[in-house]
Design an enzyme around this catalytic site. Structure first.
Site, mmCIF file in Angstrom:
data_model
loop_
_atom_site.group_PDB
_atom_site.id
_atom_site.type_symbol
_atom_site.label_atom_id
_atom_site.label_comp_id
_atom_site.label_asym_id
_atom_site.label_seq_id
_atom_site.Cartn_x
_atom_site.Cartn_y
_atom_site.Cartn_z
ATOM 1 N N CYS A 166 0.838 -1.209 0.000
ATOM 2 C CA CYS A 166 0.000 0.000 0.000
ATOM 3 C C CYS A 166 0.870 1.256 0.000
ATOM 4 C CB CYS A 166 -0.896 0.032 1.234
ATOM 5 S SG CYS A 166 -1.975 -1.393 1.355
HETATM 6 C C1 BEZ Z 1 0.645 -4.723 1.886
HETATM 7 O O1 BEZ Z 1 0.168 -3.627 1.640
HETATM 8 O O2 BEZ Z 1 1.824 -4.940 1.702
HETATM 9 C C2 BEZ Z 1 -0.188 -5.832 2.424
HETATM 10 C C3 BEZ Z 1 -1.324 -5.561 3.174
HETATM 11 C C4 BEZ Z 1 -2.076 -6.611 3.688
HETATM 12 C C5 BEZ Z 1 -1.690 -7.913 3.421
HETATM 13 C C6 BEZ Z 1 -0.567 -8.178 2.654
HETATM 14 C C7 BEZ Z 1 0.181 -7.128 2.138
#
Ligand code: BEZ
Length: 219
Positions: free
Chosen positions: A46
């Site tokens: 994100c």
């Molecule tokens: C991420 O943004 O890296 C992420 C968020 C939730 C689960 C897996 C990855």
């Protein structure tokens, strides 16, 4: 992705964002908009996505598209997270609002919840959902990625270019189309109408079936 989908009007929800409280329809106004959700603040993928979206913001702006991020944490968390996002992606400024959704009501209504992902307390998490919405507040395109797969923002821009071109003219864009390349005339356009609608001319591909449905033209 059952629920809200292509052709549906997005609900005019009143939401808390990093830019204050707003109603979704007021924010969109007569522009287009890209609404994109994220599982949670302070997560790696994100953080890369929001920074890149900020770098791409001028490209969306050129196309009359407003950006609106969603993550289920609260506004103070979003504001602290923006510091990390801007530090990780040099030159980016997160100037688009990010919606807070601690109760998950917003992501539920916008059909952005991940059917499988839950946080440590068992609460729903947003998926990487993305809706492209036009000025009529209707969804023109939706994509749904799991948390573990970051999106391709070049593809989002390309899709916006296709959506805006095909909203204006009776054309469609073929596989791997890029702006400036030939488009195809919509199958619903008769030969007679095609000659009137596309005075610049078009090329019909000679196919074994002899059906004249693959007609390329320039925008
Ligand atoms: C991420 O943004 O890296 C992420 C968020 C939730 C689960 C897996 C990855």
């Amino acid at each position: 992705m059952p629920g809200l989908t292509i052709g549906d009007t997005i609900p005019n929800l009143e939401v808390d964002t990093t830019h204050g409280r707003m109603k979704l329809h007021d924010y969109i106004g007569n522009s287009w908009a890209v609404l994109f959700s994220h599982p949670a603040d302070f997560t790696p993928v994100c953080t890369t996505e929001l920074g890149k979206m900020a770098l791409y913001a001028p490209e969306f702006d050129k196309r009359g598209v407003k950006l609106l991020g969603f993550s289920c944490d609260a506004v103070p968390s979003h504001l602290r997270w923006i510091g990390d996002i801007e530090s990780y992606t040099p030159g980016c400024k997160v100037s688009y609002p990010i919606v807070a959704d601690p109760t998950r009501e917003v992501i539920r209504q916008l059909n952005m919840a991940d059917p499988e992902a839950k946080d440590a307390d068992g609460a729903e998490l947003p998926s990487r959902a993305l809706h492209v919405v036009a000025g009529d507040k209707r969804i023109k395109l939706s994509i749904l990625y799991p948390a573990t797969t970051g999106r391709d923002l070049d593809e989002v821009l390309r899709a916006v270019d296709s959506l805006q071109a095909t909203a204006k003219y009776k054309v469609a864009t073929p596989v791997n189309w890029r702006p400036g390349q030939p488009v195809v005339i919509s199958p619903s356009v008769s030969t007679e109408d095609a000659q009137k609608m596309f005075p610049q001319g078009y090329k019909t591909v000679d196919l074994p079936s002899k059906k004249e449905y693959l007609r390329f033209t320039k925008l």
